[in-house]
Design a protein around this motif. Structure first.
Motif, mmCIF file in Angstrom:
data_model
loop_
_atom_site.group_PDB
_atom_site.id
_atom_site.type_symbol
_atom_site.label_atom_id
_atom_site.label_comp_id
_atom_site.label_asym_id
_atom_site.label_seq_id
_atom_site.Cartn_x
_atom_site.Cartn_y
_atom_site.Cartn_z
ATOM 1 N N UNK A 3 0.669 -1.137 -0.076
ATOM 2 C CA UNK A 3 0.034 -0.160 0.071
ATOM 3 C C UNK A 3 0.957 1.138 0.009
ATOM 4 N N UNK A 4 1.949 1.049 0.016
ATOM 5 C CA UNK A 4 2.938 2.370 -0.242
ATOM 6 C C UNK A 4 3.220 3.112 1.088
ATOM 7 N N UNK A 5 3.621 4.402 0.626
ATOM 8 C CA UNK A 5 3.592 5.518 1.869
ATOM 9 C C UNK A 5 2.167 5.983 2.045
ATOM 10 N N UNK A 6 1.461 5.902 0.943
ATOM 11 C CA UNK A 6 0.062 6.264 1.010
ATOM 12 C C UNK A 6 -0.849 5.490 2.366
ATOM 13 N N UNK A 7 -0.197 4.117 2.394
ATOM 14 C CA UNK A 7 -0.613 3.211 3.389
ATOM 15 C C UNK A 7 -0.277 3.678 4.759
ATOM 16 N N UNK A 8 0.967 4.140 5.011
ATOM 17 C CA UNK A 8 1.342 4.551 6.373
ATOM 18 C C UNK A 8 0.551 5.806 6.798
ATOM 19 N N UNK A 9 0.337 6.704 5.941
ATOM 20 C CA UNK A 9 -0.599 7.782 6.204
ATOM 21 C C UNK A 9 -1.956 7.284 6.490
ATOM 22 N N UNK B 10 -7.340 5.598 -4.109
ATOM 23 C CA UNK B 10 -8.370 4.513 -4.043
ATOM 24 C C UNK B 10 -8.120 3.597 -2.793
ATOM 25 N N UNK B 11 -9.176 3.119 -2.133
ATOM 26 C CA UNK B 11 -8.913 2.195 -0.966
ATOM 27 C C UNK B 11 -7.835 1.462 -1.020
ATOM 28 N N UNK B 12 -6.965 0.873 0.198
ATOM 29 C CA UNK B 12 -5.725 0.238 0.031
ATOM 30 C C UNK B 12 -5.861 -1.078 -0.706
ATOM 31 N N UNK B 13 -7.205 -1.830 -0.616
ATOM 32 C CA UNK B 13 -7.054 -3.180 -1.271
ATOM 33 C C UNK B 13 -7.050 -2.933 -2.863
ATOM 34 N N UNK B 14 -7.884 -1.928 -3.403
ATOM 35 C CA UNK B 14 -7.775 -1.625 -4.664
ATOM 36 C C UNK B 14 -6.228 -1.377 -5.197
#
Length: 295
Positions: A22-28, A110-114
Motif C-alpha cells: 500500500x506504499x507510503x499512502x498506506x502509512x498515512x 483509492x482504498x488500500x485493497x484496490x
C-alpha cells in the motif's frame, strides 16, 4: 539468544513495508504521526545553500520567432540543463497536463485493497506501481509512491494501466513525446546542427512515464520526496502540480553552487536535460550543463 543486528532489523522493516503493498499512502492511512526511521534523511542541503531570492531557471517562450527560440533553448540547456517551456499550446492543448495529474491522484487515493492489487516492482506488461524503485538499495527511503509506464520502444499492455487514469495517461504520453521531439529539434538548431541531428543519435523511441505521488507528511523536515539525482535519459518533460517542491542544484559562473526552487508556473512545462543527451552532446563536441535535482 543473540540480538538481531540493526541491518537485519532494517531489512525486516523494509520487507514488511513492501509486502503491505500500500506504499507510503498506506502509512498515512494507518495514522502515523512521525516519519518512520526507514524514511529519515540527513540534511540534503549540507553540500550547498539555498539560492538567493529571485534566482530561477530560464524560460523558453515558443511564441517568439523561431531563431530566438532555438537560441534560447540551447542557452538554457548549456547554462542550466533545465528550463520552463511556455506557450506550447500547438503541442499540448490547454488543460491536458492538468488532466493527467487530476487522473493519477485519484488512483493513489483509492482504498488500500484496490491499490494493492496493482502493486509490484516488475514492469509487468510495461506498467508498475510501487514505492521507491530503489527501496532495498538506498540508505533511506523517500516519501513517495510511483506509477511507471514504459511506452517505448515496446508499447505497454494498456489494460495494465489502472483504469481510473488510463485514458489520461495515454493521452499525455502522446503530447509529452511531441514536446520532447520539438525540444530536440530546437536544441539541434540552436547548436548549429541540422534539425534532426540530436534526435538521430539519442534513441527517442525509448519512453518512460513516471507518475510520482507525495502523500501528506507529518514531519516533512525529516525526509524527502526524491533524493538529489540526475535523470538518466535524453529529456524529461515534467508537469508539476501547484504545490511545488522541485529544486535544481546550479553552479554559476563564479563556481558557486546552490539549490534553486523551481516554482510551478501556470501553463509551463519543466524540461530537464538528461545524462544520455549530455553524453551525445559531448560526442558531438558540444557542452551541455547537467545540474542535479531534488523533489
Amino acid at each position: 539468544m543473540a540480538a538481531s543486528s540493526p541491518k537485519s532489523d532494517r531489512a525486516a522493516l523494509l520487507k514488511a513495508f513492501d509486502e503491505a503493498r500500500t506504499g507510503v499512502r498506506g502509512l498515512v492511512e494507518s495514522g502515523v504521526s512521525t516519519v518512520p526511521d526507514l524514511f529519515v534523511h540527513p540534511d540534503p542541503y549540507a553540500s550547498a545553500p539555498l539560492a538567493p531570492p529571485g534566482v530561477s531557471i530560464p524560460v523558453v517562450d515558443l511564441s517568439l520567432p523561431a531563431h530566438l527560440v532555438a537560441a534560447a533553448t540551447a542557452a538554457a540547456a548549456r547554462d542550466w540543463g533545465f528550463f520552463h517551456l511556455v506557450n506550447h499550446e500547438a503541442l499540448v492543448p490547454s488543460g491536458h497536463p492538468a488532466r493527467a495529474l487530476a487522473a493519477v491522484r485519484p488512483f493513489n487515493e483509492l482504498p488500500a485493497p484496490e491499490r494493492a492489487a496493482h502493486y509490484g516492482r516488475a514492469l509487468a506488461g510495461g506498467v508498475s506501481y510501487s514505492s521507491n524503485v530503489d527501496l532495498f538499495r538506498s540508505p533511506a527511503a523517500s516519501w513517495r509512491d510511483t506509477v511507471q509506464v514504459m511506452f517505448g520502444p515496446t508499447p505497454p499492455n494498456a489494460e495494465r494501466i489502472p483504469s481510473v487514469c488510463r485514458s489520461e495517461v495515454i493521452e499525455w504520453e502522446a503530447h509529452a513525446a511531441a514536446v520532447a521531439r520539438a525540444v530536440m529539434a530546437l536544441l539541434s538548431e540552436g547548436l548549429g546542427l541540422g534539425g534532426a541531428a540530436l534526435e538521430e543519435t539519442s534513441c527517442l523511441e525509448g519512453k518512460l512515464m513516471v507518475c510520482h505521488y507525495y502523500p501528506v507528511c507529518p514531519e516533512p523536515e525529516r525526509t524527502m520526496g526524491l533524493v538529489p539525482h540526475t535523470d538518466p535519459g535524453v529529456l524529461t518533460v515534467l508537469e508539476q502540480d501547484g504545490i511545488g517542491g522541485l529544486q535544481v542544484k546550479h553552479t554559476n559562473g563564479d563556481g558557486e553552487s546552490f539549490w534553486v526552487d523551481v516554482k510551478p508556473e501556470p501553463g509551463a512545462l519543466v524540461i530537464n536535460v538528461g545524462d544520455l543527451l549530455q553524453v551525445n552532446a559531448i560526442q558531438l563536441n558540444i557542452s551541455l550543463e547537467l545540474d542535479m535535482m531534488s523533489y
